[in-house]
Design a protein around this motif. Sequence first.
Motif, short mmCIF file in Angstrom:
data_model
loop_
_atom_site.label_atom_id
_atom_site.label_comp_id
_atom_site.label_asym_id
_atom_site.label_seq_id
_atom_site.Cartn_x
_atom_site.Cartn_y
_atom_site.Cartn_z
N GLY A 112 56.97 29.02 41.18
CA GLY A 112 55.55 29.07 40.87
C GLY A 112 54.90 27.72 41.00
O GLY A 112 55.53 26.73 41.36
N VAL A 113 53.61 27.68 40.71
CA VAL A 113 52.83 26.45 40.74
C VAL A 113 51.93 26.44 39.51
O VAL A 113 51.48 27.49 39.05
N VAL A 114 51.71 25.25 38.97
CA VAL A 114 50.76 25.07 37.86
C VAL A 114 49.66 24.13 38.36
O VAL A 114 49.95 23.07 38.91
N THR A 115 48.40 24.55 38.18
CA THR A 115 47.28 23.69 38.54
C THR A 115 46.24 23.72 37.42
O THR A 115 46.25 24.61 36.58
N ALA A 116 45.34 22.77 37.47
CA ALA A 116 44.13 22.83 36.66
C ALA A 116 43.08 23.53 37.51
O ALA A 116 43.40 24.15 38.54
N ALA A 117 41.82 23.46 37.11
CA ALA A 117 40.73 24.09 37.85
C ALA A 117 39.53 23.16 37.83
O ALA A 117 39.44 22.23 37.02
N ALA A 118 38.58 23.43 38.75
CA ALA A 118 37.34 22.66 38.78
C ALA A 118 36.26 23.34 37.95
O ALA A 118 35.51 22.69 37.22
N VAL A 119 36.17 24.66 38.07
CA VAL A 119 35.15 25.43 37.37
C VAL A 119 35.58 26.89 37.35
O VAL A 119 36.41 27.29 38.18
N ALA A 120 35.04 27.66 36.42
CA ALA A 120 35.30 29.11 36.37
C ALA A 120 33.96 29.81 36.13
O ALA A 120 33.10 29.29 35.43
N VAL A 121 33.80 30.99 36.73
CA VAL A 121 32.55 31.75 36.66
C VAL A 121 32.78 33.00 35.82
O VAL A 121 33.56 33.88 36.22
N ALA A 122 32.11 33.09 34.69
CA ALA A 122 32.32 34.21 33.78
C ALA A 122 31.90 35.54 34.39
O ALA A 122 32.61 36.54 34.29
N GLU A 123 30.73 35.58 35.01
CA GLU A 123 30.19 36.85 35.51
C GLU A 123 31.05 37.48 36.59
O GLU A 123 31.11 38.70 36.72
N THR A 124 31.71 36.66 37.40
CA THR A 124 32.52 37.19 38.51
C THR A 124 34.02 37.11 38.25
O THR A 124 34.79 37.62 39.05
N GLY A 125 34.42 36.48 37.14
CA GLY A 125 35.84 36.34 36.88
C GLY A 125 36.54 35.51 37.93
O GLY A 125 37.64 35.83 38.36
N THR A 126 35.90 34.42 38.33
CA THR A 126 36.41 33.60 39.43
C THR A 126 36.77 32.22 38.93
O THR A 126 36.02 31.60 38.17
N VAL A 127 37.92 31.72 39.38
CA VAL A 127 38.33 30.35 39.10
C VAL A 127 38.26 29.59 40.42
O VAL A 127 38.71 30.09 41.45
N LEU A 161 48.56 28.83 47.38
CA LEU A 161 48.61 29.96 48.29
C LEU A 161 50.03 30.44 48.59
O LEU A 161 50.25 31.63 48.79
N LEU A 162 51.00 29.54 48.62
CA LEU A 162 52.35 29.93 49.03
C LEU A 162 53.24 30.46 47.90
O LEU A 162 53.92 31.46 48.08
N PRO A 163 53.30 29.82 46.73
CA PRO A 163 54.17 30.36 45.68
C PRO A 163 53.71 31.74 45.22
O PRO A 163 52.52 32.07 45.29
N ASP A 164 54.65 32.55 44.76
CA ASP A 164 54.34 33.92 44.34
C ASP A 164 53.68 33.99 42.98
O ASP A 164 53.12 35.00 42.61
N LEU A 165 53.74 32.89 42.22
CA LEU A 165 53.17 32.83 40.88
C LEU A 165 52.28 31.61 40.76
O LEU A 165 52.68 30.50 41.12
N ARG A 191 46.58 49.64 47.42
CA ARG A 191 46.48 48.22 47.06
C ARG A 191 47.82 47.53 47.26
O ARG A 191 48.86 48.02 46.85
N VAL A 192 47.77 46.37 47.90
CA VAL A 192 48.96 45.55 48.11
C VAL A 192 48.65 44.15 47.61
O VAL A 192 47.63 43.57 47.99
N GLU A 193 49.50 43.60 46.76
CA GLU A 193 49.26 42.27 46.20
C GLU A 193 50.24 41.27 46.80
O GLU A 193 51.36 41.60 47.17
N GLY A 194 49.78 40.03 46.89
CA GLY A 194 50.65 38.95 47.36
C GLY A 194 50.67 38.72 48.85
O GLY A 194 51.49 37.97 49.35
N VAL A 195 49.75 39.32 49.59
CA VAL A 195 49.75 39.17 51.05
C VAL A 195 49.18 37.82 51.45
O VAL A 195 49.72 37.13 52.32
N HIS A 196 48.08 37.42 50.83
CA HIS A 196 47.39 36.20 51.23
C HIS A 196 47.52 35.09 50.19
O HIS A 196 46.84 34.07 50.30
N GLY A 197 48.34 35.28 49.21
CA GLY A 197 48.46 34.29 48.15
C GLY A 197 49.37 34.82 47.05
O GLY A 197 50.13 35.76 47.26
#
Length: 203
Positions: free
Chosen positions: A110-125, A140-144, A187-193
């Motif tokens: 896996g990978v651990v990162t911080a973030a720059a900003v998060a958007v409440a209305e869209t649930g986006t980091v 993008l590459l690690p599965d977690l 639905r398929v998860e993990g294809v692009h990230g």
Amino acid sequence: MVVEAVSGRETVLGRLRAALGERGADVEVPRDYRRAGTVDLDLLVERLTDYRARVHRVPEAQVADVIADILPLSATLVVPPGLPPAWLPATVTVLPDDGLDNDRIAAADGVVTAAAVAVAETGTVVLDGAPDQGRRVLSLLPDLHICVVRAAQVVAGVPEALARLTPHRPLTWISGPSATSDIELNRVEGVHGPRTLHVLLLP
């Protein structure tokens, strides 16, 4: 007689020009959209959960403990160079990104990162490549992906997020785990990230 070849593109564009006629005057685009709103942390959690992200609301002192609970013992974590060391548990093997090749990044647990900003209305980091977030390839590459977001980084809407971001930086907008669907809408998860996204929301 010489006949000039006309491409299909030129034919289509010519027909469009003829149908539209003369170009009219420029229209002023209104820019009066909302630029401020009430930050709702519960809404951010709700949206992220809808996208199948796993959200943990924890004090910063417990970040390392939560990460240790998420990962198996002796897991390997890729981390950007500016990530706070106190966030990392002693139970994992840490791979600082000092130019790691893609194979080593993809092979990590896996990978651990911080973030720059998060958007409440869209649930986006949003990540912007700062030292505590690292190169885009890390998320993008690690599965977690485990992403740490501070409450002060949460804004209500996208216009406010854009106001905090620098356009020329490498922005990555994340709304839940990577997901897509085939023609039958399966639905398929993990294809692009990452297949799994954990967001640690700090006070």
